[in-house]
Design an enzyme around this catalytic site. Structure first.
Site, short mmCIF file in Angstrom:
data_model
loop_
_atom_site.label_atom_id
_atom_site.label_comp_id
_atom_site.label_asym_id
_atom_site.label_seq_id
_atom_site.Cartn_x
_atom_site.Cartn_y
_atom_site.Cartn_z
N GLY A 46 0.83 -1.19 0.00
CA GLY A 46 0.00 0.00 0.00
C GLY A 46 0.87 1.25 0.00
O GLY A 46 1.99 1.23 0.50
N GLN A 51 3.37 9.87 0.65
CA GLN A 51 4.63 9.16 0.84
C GLN A 51 5.61 9.41 -0.31
O GLN A 51 6.81 9.15 -0.16
CB GLN A 51 4.38 7.66 0.99
CG GLN A 51 3.64 7.31 2.28
CD GLN A 51 3.41 5.82 2.40
OE1 GLN A 51 2.41 5.30 1.93
NE2 GLN A 51 4.36 5.12 3.02
N LEU A 95 6.29 1.66 4.23
CA LEU A 95 7.44 2.00 3.39
C LEU A 95 8.12 3.28 3.87
O LEU A 95 9.28 3.52 3.55
CB LEU A 95 7.00 2.15 1.92
CG LEU A 95 6.52 0.85 1.27
CD1 LEU A 95 6.01 1.13 -0.14
CD2 LEU A 95 7.62 -0.19 1.25
N HIS A 136 -4.74 1.89 7.60
CA HIS A 136 -3.34 2.34 7.70
C HIS A 136 -3.08 3.43 6.66
O HIS A 136 -2.51 4.47 6.98
CB HIS A 136 -2.41 1.13 7.49
CG HIS A 136 -0.96 1.47 7.35
ND1 HIS A 136 0.00 0.99 8.22
CD2 HIS A 136 -0.29 2.25 6.44
CE1 HIS A 136 1.19 1.46 7.84
NE2 HIS A 136 1.04 2.22 6.77
N GLU A 137 -3.51 3.16 5.42
CA GLU A 137 -3.25 4.14 4.34
C GLU A 137 -4.05 5.42 4.55
O GLU A 137 -3.56 6.52 4.28
CB GLU A 137 -3.57 3.53 2.98
CG GLU A 137 -2.73 2.31 2.60
CD GLU A 137 -1.24 2.53 2.72
OE1 GLU A 137 -0.77 3.67 2.54
OE2 GLU A 137 -0.53 1.56 3.03
N HIS A 140 -2.41 7.92 6.71
CA HIS A 140 -1.41 8.76 6.04
C HIS A 140 -2.03 10.07 5.53
O HIS A 140 -1.37 11.09 5.52
CB HIS A 140 -0.81 8.02 4.84
CG HIS A 140 0.28 7.06 5.19
ND1 HIS A 140 1.47 7.45 5.76
CD2 HIS A 140 0.38 5.72 5.03
CE1 HIS A 140 2.25 6.39 5.94
NE2 HIS A 140 1.61 5.31 5.51
NI NI Z 1 2.35 3.36 5.57
#
Ligand code: NI
Length: 172
Positions: A46, A51, A95, A136-137, A140
């Site tokens: 993901g 990011q 990541l 989780h994403e 972000h």
């Molecule tokens: Ni992440």
């Protein structure tokens, strides 16, 4: 398509709140193509646009196993509609927090509304790894990292180690 550099913690850019996409056009699709290629290259399951330094509410994911055909997923302007009271624990990684994995507890199921690759509205009910990954994403997009769900002690330790690794890498 192009592989873009992935920003790692504690870079302040990861703390930005991402803005909604106004129109799903070819520029946005090109960005999503780059995000997917960057995610596959890393490799990861993901990636949120922030990011790679783009503060837009876009997520790409692929949860297919190593021996399965790719199943790219695109979520634009995702909104959680409801979450289950039941919680689930998964070992998460990111990541942007490379090489660290910790257990995080989140709602086991959630409904999500979003725009797809073509800009069409979709509604899905998620559970299991998909529910965890999408939450989780979506964190972000609010400038939140999975390590923010850990104890302050654990989080500070990971940040200290990341900073040290970055210093060593810069000195090489
Ligand atoms: Ni992440």
């Amino acid at each position: 398509m192009a592989i873009r550099p992935i920003i790692t913690a504690p870079d302040a850019r990861l703390r930005q709140i991402s803005k909604p996409v106004e129109t799903v056009n070819d520029d946005i699709r090109a960005l999503m193509d780059d995000m997917l290629e960057t995610m596959y290259d890393a490799p990861g399951i993901g990636l949120a646009a922030i990011q790679i330094g783009v503060p837009l509410r876009i997520i790409v994911m692929d949860l297919a196993g190593k021996d399965e055909d790719p199943e790219p997923r695109y979520y634009i302007n995702p909104v959680v509609l409801d979450t289950a009271e039941e919680m689930a624990v998964y070992e998460e990684g990111c990541l942007s927090v490379p090489e660290y994995f910790e257990e995080v507890e989140r709602p086991a199921k959630c409904g999500v509304r979003y725009l797809d690759y073509d800009g069409a509205e979709q509604l899905i009910e998620t559970e299991g790894l998909l529910a965890t990954c999408i939450q989780h994403e979506m964190d972000h997009l609010e400038g939140t990292l999975f390590i923010d769900h850990l104890s302050r002690l654990k989080r500070d330790l990971i940040i200290r180690k990341l900073k040290k690794e970055q210093r060593l890498a810069a000195a090489e």
